[in-house]
Design a protein around this motif. Structure first.
Motif, short mmCIF file in Angstrom:
data_model
loop_
_atom_site.label_atom_id
_atom_site.label_comp_id
_atom_site.label_asym_id
_atom_site.label_seq_id
_atom_site.Cartn_x
_atom_site.Cartn_y
_atom_site.Cartn_z
N ARG A 1 -0.08 19.73 55.08
CA ARG A 1 -0.11 21.04 54.43
C ARG A 1 1.10 21.89 54.82
N LEU A 2 1.63 21.65 56.02
CA LEU A 2 2.72 22.46 56.53
C LEU A 2 4.08 21.79 56.36
N LEU A 3 4.10 20.61 55.76
CA LEU A 3 5.34 19.88 55.58
C LEU A 3 6.25 20.65 54.62
N GLY A 4 7.41 21.05 55.11
CA GLY A 4 8.31 21.89 54.32
C GLY A 4 9.21 21.11 53.38
N CYS A 5 9.58 21.74 52.28
CA CYS A 5 10.45 21.13 51.29
C CYS A 5 11.52 22.13 50.87
N VAL A 6 12.76 21.67 50.82
CA VAL A 6 13.87 22.48 50.30
C VAL A 6 14.50 21.68 49.16
N LEU A 7 14.57 22.29 47.99
CA LEU A 7 15.16 21.65 46.81
C LEU A 7 16.49 22.31 46.49
N ARG A 8 17.53 21.48 46.38
CA ARG A 8 18.87 21.99 46.08
C ARG A 8 19.41 21.37 44.79
N ARG A 9 20.14 22.17 44.06
CA ARG A 9 20.88 21.67 42.90
C ARG A 9 22.35 21.96 43.13
N ASP A 10 23.16 20.92 43.14
CA ASP A 10 24.59 21.05 43.41
C ASP A 10 24.84 21.83 44.71
N GLY A 11 24.01 21.56 45.71
CA GLY A 11 24.18 22.15 47.03
C GLY A 11 23.55 23.50 47.23
N PRO B 1 15.87 21.46 35.51
CA PRO B 1 16.46 20.71 34.39
C PRO B 1 17.64 19.87 34.85
N LEU B 2 17.77 18.70 34.26
CA LEU B 2 18.88 17.81 34.58
C LEU B 2 19.97 17.94 33.52
N ALA B 3 21.21 17.94 33.97
CA ALA B 3 22.36 17.99 33.07
C ALA B 3 23.40 17.02 33.59
N PRO B 4 24.26 16.51 32.71
CA PRO B 4 25.28 15.57 33.16
C PRO B 4 26.11 16.14 34.31
N GLY B 5 26.28 15.33 35.35
CA GLY B 5 27.08 15.73 36.50
C GLY B 5 26.31 16.44 37.59
N ALA B 6 25.07 16.81 37.35
CA ALA B 6 24.28 17.55 38.34
C ALA B 6 23.81 16.63 39.46
N THR B 7 23.67 17.21 40.64
CA THR B 7 23.08 16.52 41.79
C THR B 7 21.89 17.33 42.27
N VAL B 8 20.75 16.68 42.43
CA VAL B 8 19.54 17.33 42.91
C VAL B 8 19.11 16.66 44.20
N THR B 9 18.89 17.46 45.22
CA THR B 9 18.55 16.96 46.55
C THR B 9 17.26 17.61 47.04
N LEU C 1 12.59 16.88 52.75
CA LEU C 1 11.19 17.03 53.13
C LEU C 1 11.06 16.82 54.63
N GLU C 2 10.49 17.79 55.28
CA GLU C 2 10.38 17.78 56.74
C GLU C 2 9.68 16.52 57.22
N GLY C 3 10.33 15.79 58.11
CA GLY C 3 9.76 14.57 58.67
C GLY C 3 9.91 13.34 57.79
N LEU C 4 10.33 13.54 56.54
CA LEU C 4 10.46 12.42 55.61
C LEU C 4 11.90 12.18 55.17
N GLY C 5 12.79 13.07 55.57
CA GLY C 5 14.19 12.88 55.26
C GLY C 5 14.62 13.51 53.95
N THR C 6 15.79 13.11 53.49
CA THR C 6 16.41 13.68 52.30
C THR C 6 16.54 12.62 51.23
N ILE C 7 16.29 13.02 50.00
CA ILE C 7 16.41 12.12 48.85
C ILE C 7 17.23 12.85 47.79
N GLU C 8 18.13 12.11 47.14
CA GLU C 8 19.07 12.74 46.21
C GLU C 8 19.25 11.89 44.96
N VAL C 9 19.40 12.57 43.82
CA VAL C 9 19.71 11.87 42.58
C VAL C 9 20.90 12.54 41.93
#
Length: 256
Positions: free
Chosen positions: A176-186, A235-243, A246-254
């Protein structure tokens, strides 16, 4: 009311042509059970084409989204092998209509889970959890739909990426307390915690087990279960990076 086969064929054609259609409830009645029948026919079509079931996904797991849709429960859809994406490759935007991406906590089931189930049952049956990014892509124009429409559309499932790190739930203090930070292009666009998903992400999986049990199904061992979006979709657009971090689970990026 349109027949499930008619609905499944129309949605399958929309996927194949990358062409959005008008929601079925715009000019017809459609109940949720008929929509689930149509959903399953669409999945059967994928299996007949050579794909395999890989898991399930939940949607409308936040109370805010449920209020917006005028419902009290989430919904579910199915994941297939054709939806699994490799984070090392650019996302295939030419496969979708108007894709968006959202971060999730993914459960990998170590044992079959049959409902009714509790949070404790879910955690006991879970081999581990990992970070995930789900690509959603409504087949309806302008992402406009009502509950039966999105159920029939397999809960807008389009693709998913799972992180490389699988953590046993016993190693994590409190989902329940696991934190998430979502970034688009940093740039940070959203933050959340696991409690954004029905108060506890395992509660969503427990609901799923109960809902499947009503139709004689269960969550199989080895299945990946996307427990629901932690934040709004980007929303996804050509050239975008989304990262997603998740706390304790690492980082995932597309990359699009």
């Amino acid at each position: 009311m349109p027949e499930p086969r008619t609905i499944a064929d129309a949605l399958g054609d929309a996927v194949a042509r990358r062409a959005a259609i008008t929601r079925f409830t715009a000019d017809a009645e459609l109940d949720v059970e008929t929509a689930y029948d149509a959903q399953w026919l669409g999945i059967q079509d994928r299996l007949a084409a050579g794909e395999q079931l890989s898991g399930l996904k939940l949607g409308l797991t936040s109370r805010a989204k449920q209020v917006t849709m005028g419902v009290d429960d989430p919904l579910y859809g199915w994941l297939t092998s054709g939806m699994l994406l490799d984070a090392a490759d650019p996302l295939p935007l030419d496969r979708w209509i108007h894709p968006r991406v959202e971060p999730e906590i993914a459960f990998v089931m170590g044992a079959e889970l049959t409902g009714p189930a509790s949070i404790a049952d879910v955690l006991a049956a879970t081999a581990g959890v990992t970070a995930a990014l789900e690509v959603i892509d409504s087949r309806y124009a302008d992402f406009s739909f009502r509950l039966p429409d999105v159920v029939a559309d397999n809960a807008s499932a389009a693709g998913y990426v799972v992180g490389p790190r699988l953590r046993p739930v016993a190693e994590l203090e409190d989902l329940r307390l696991l934190g998430c930070v979502l970034r688009r292009d940093g740039e940070v666009v959203h933050t959340a915690a696991g409690a954004a998903v029905m108060g506890h992400p395992a509660a969503a999986v427990a609901w799923l087990a109960g809902r499947l049990a009503a139709s004689g199904r269960s969550i199989p061992a080895g299945a990946i279960v996307l427990s629901g979006a932690l934040t709004d979709a980007v929303p996804l657009a050509p050239g975008a990076t989304v990262t997603a971090e998740l706390e304790g689970l690492g980082t995932i990026e597309v990359r699009a």
